[in-house]
Design a protein around this motif. Sequence first.
Motif, PDB file in Angstrom:
ATOM      1  N   ILE A 226      39.650  33.914  40.222  1.00 39.99           N
ATOM      2  CA  ILE A 226      40.941  32.692  39.588  1.00 39.99           C
ATOM      3  C   ILE A 226      40.663  33.667  38.797  1.00 39.99           C
ATOM      4  O   ILE A 226      39.933  34.137  37.301  1.00 39.99           O
ATOM      5  CB  ILE A 226      39.508  31.443  39.060  1.00 39.99           C
ATOM      6  CG1 ILE A 226      38.669  30.950  40.063  1.00 39.99           C
ATOM      7  CG2 ILE A 226      40.407  30.756  38.270  1.00 39.99           C
ATOM      8  CD1 ILE A 226      38.317  29.586  39.617  1.00 39.99           C
ATOM      9  N   ASN A 227      42.295  33.654  38.945  1.00 39.67           N
ATOM     10  CA  ASN A 227      42.999  34.541  37.727  1.00 39.67           C
ATOM     11  C   ASN A 227      44.407  34.644  37.162  1.00 39.67           C
ATOM     12  O   ASN A 227      44.952  34.647  38.760  1.00 39.67           O
ATOM     13  CB  ASN A 227      42.511  36.556  38.364  1.00 39.67           C
ATOM     14  CG  ASN A 227      43.037  37.001  37.162  1.00 39.67           C
ATOM     15  OD1 ASN A 227      42.590  37.424  35.751  1.00 39.67           O
ATOM     16  ND2 ASN A 227      44.372  38.084  37.742  1.00 39.67           N
ATOM     17  N   PRO A 228      44.066  34.000  35.817  1.00 43.11           N
ATOM     18  CA  PRO A 228      43.512  33.867  34.896  1.00 43.11           C
ATOM     19  C   PRO A 228      42.270  32.618  34.896  1.00 43.11           C
ATOM     20  O   PRO A 228      42.663  31.775  35.851  1.00 43.11           O
ATOM     21  CB  PRO A 228      44.313  33.636  33.595  1.00 43.11           C
ATOM     22  CG  PRO A 228      46.029  34.202  34.142  1.00 43.11           C
ATOM     23  CD  PRO A 228      45.573  33.563  35.496  1.00 43.11           C
ATOM     24  N   GLY A 229      41.142  32.768  34.577  1.00 45.01           N
ATOM     25  CA  GLY A 229      40.603  32.301  34.856  1.00 45.01           C
ATOM     26  C   GLY A 229      40.460  30.594  34.043  1.00 45.01           C
ATOM     27  O   GLY A 229      40.697  30.342  33.159  1.00 45.01           O
ATOM     28  N   ASN A 230      39.889  29.947  35.125  1.00 43.11           N
ATOM     29  CA  ASN A 230      39.622  28.229  34.456  1.00 43.11           C
ATOM     30  C   ASN A 230      37.891  28.339  35.189  1.00 43.11           C
ATOM     31  O   ASN A 230      37.860  28.630  36.111  1.00 43.11           O
ATOM     32  CB  ASN A 230      40.753  27.132  35.336  1.00 43.11           C
ATOM     33  CG  ASN A 230      40.270  26.360  35.307  1.00 43.11           C
ATOM     34  OD1 ASN A 230      39.527  25.691  33.894  1.00 43.11           O
ATOM     35  ND2 ASN A 230      41.237  25.657  36.016  1.00 43.11           N
ATOM     36  N   PRO A 231      37.247  28.195  33.650  1.00 43.16           N
ATOM     37  CA  PRO A 231      37.462  27.049  32.222  1.00 43.16           C
ATOM     38  C   PRO A 231      37.614  28.791  31.330  1.00 43.16           C
ATOM     39  O   PRO A 231      37.925  28.767  30.119  1.00 43.16           O
ATOM     40  CB  PRO A 231      36.398  26.179  31.970  1.00 43.16           C
ATOM     41  CG  PRO A 231      35.265  26.946  32.653  1.00 43.16           C
ATOM     42  CD  PRO A 231      35.008  28.123  33.884  1.00 43.16           C
ATOM     43  N   THR A 232      37.788  29.719  31.604  1.00 44.86           N
ATOM     44  CA  THR A 232      36.956  31.175  30.628  1.00 44.86           C
ATOM     45  C   THR A 232      38.123  31.861  29.969  1.00 44.86           C
ATOM     46  O   THR A 232      38.149  32.342  29.512  1.00 44.86           O
ATOM     47  CB  THR A 232      35.669  31.992  31.487  1.00 44.86           C
ATOM     48  OG1 THR A 232      36.889  31.788  32.668  1.00 44.86           O
ATOM     49  CG2 THR A 232      34.913  31.652  32.026  1.00 44.86           C
ATOM     50  N   GLY A 233      39.787  31.394  30.363  1.00 42.59           N
ATOM     51  CA  GLY A 233      40.613  31.811  30.325  1.00 42.59           C
ATOM     52  C   GLY A 233      40.767  33.258  29.850  1.00 42.59           C
ATOM     53  O   GLY A 233      41.624  33.975  29.582  1.00 42.59           O
TER      54      GLY A 233
END
Length: 480
Positions: A226-233
């Motif tokens: 997941i890029n950009p990341g969800n939930p980490t941003g």
Amino acid sequence: MSRAKVLTIDTMNPTVKKVEYAVRGPIVQRAVELERELSEGMKKPFAEVIKANIGDAHAMGQQPITFFRQVLALCSYPELLSDSTFPEDAKSRACRILQSCGGNSMGAYSASQGIDSVRQDVARYIERRDGGVACDPDNIYLTTGASDGIVTMLKLLVCGEGTTRTGVMIPIPQYPLYSAALAELGAVQIDYFLNEEKCWSLDITELQRAVNEARQYCNPRALCIINPGNPTGQVQSRQCIEDVIRFAAKERLFLMADEVYQDNVYAEGCQFHSFKKVLFEMGPEYAETVELASFHSTSKCYMGECGFRGGYMEIINMDDEVKDQLTKLLSVRLCPPVPGQALMDLVVNPPQPGEPSYGSFIKERTATLSALAEKAKLTEQVLNTVQGISCNPVQGAMYSFPRITIPEKAVKEATGQQPDMFYCMKMLEETGICLVPGSGFGQKDGTYHFRMTILPPTDKLKILLNKVKEFHQRFTQQYS
């Protein structure tokens, strides 16, 4: 006369009972109850419920792009084409879309793979985005949001029994769509942990650890990013993406790149790199062999049009016979929503310089993304002033995922539920702030987090952050 029901909790599909989706879980259900209680006049220690649990931009007050809504209005009610208040470029775009629809109506089914002209526009968009890397419209599949494409690909990948059962590598923390889909399909979830100490970065040694351990009990076949990341941003560097592609090639893994936040990059020095672009720039050794599916959506970025359920996926290096099976599988659900397909066409082919709507489009797009960047920085700054809360920079996407310290006394009191669920539920009852506990996304044992969106308007976000700050201080004192 009563008789036993055919479908009971004991006789239903057991995989469905394993599905969990924290973003709309018990805490959100309680938030809805609180809203109803407030509307009925019940007294609460807060005047409103602020939902920061889900990336629903328009529900949080983000304004739609005028040009997109004008074209969709014209497509929905073509009689408006004679209305002089609509700009000519919106009218010409609406006519082009309607001409691609059966009977010149968005109410008609489309081809299962999606409207041909829209898929061609998506392909041209990808070529522009990726600096000229070729894109074949036949490799584009329009989908009901990105989620539909992700679940469809997982359906194709899952097979085997016992130690040959398909395993799918997903990041932890993760977006719960992945764990929910894998549970429903009866696949094996393989966790790899992002490095919180290094701004949620992805470490190849951690991928190697995860795949080596998983081979003892399943057959790892896919790697989800997941890029950009969800939930980490977090936003992945180009070097990291190259390393992931080499790893996938070495371990013979199908790559799934969730890139729905590709326009949501805020941090200085960060840039979005598509997996497809990097793959092709690595040369034929990888570009001609590594299997890749990448996903995009109308729901995020500056659009935020979640309800239209528009999206696409691009497949690279897929076996021709499997591609036929994919087309067959998609034909069962007939087609994605045609209004969502029309919206996706506008996203990938927006107003161009010299057209009447170009100036307002750029102004609105820039304003939305600039506001998100400011709110990303504000969220990080405020949360990091609170003792017991640590928030990494929100490099991209729409969320922060701060780490919280929960006193041991509170951990013991949270019997029967995760400590961060206890924390978030208590926050909801005392402040009206609805967040999602980190346990719903996965986290390292002994750590606690919550996910919150950065979507509320700045004035409301400041109130939210101040309430979180005050609550955490009270909570810590109460349980010290």
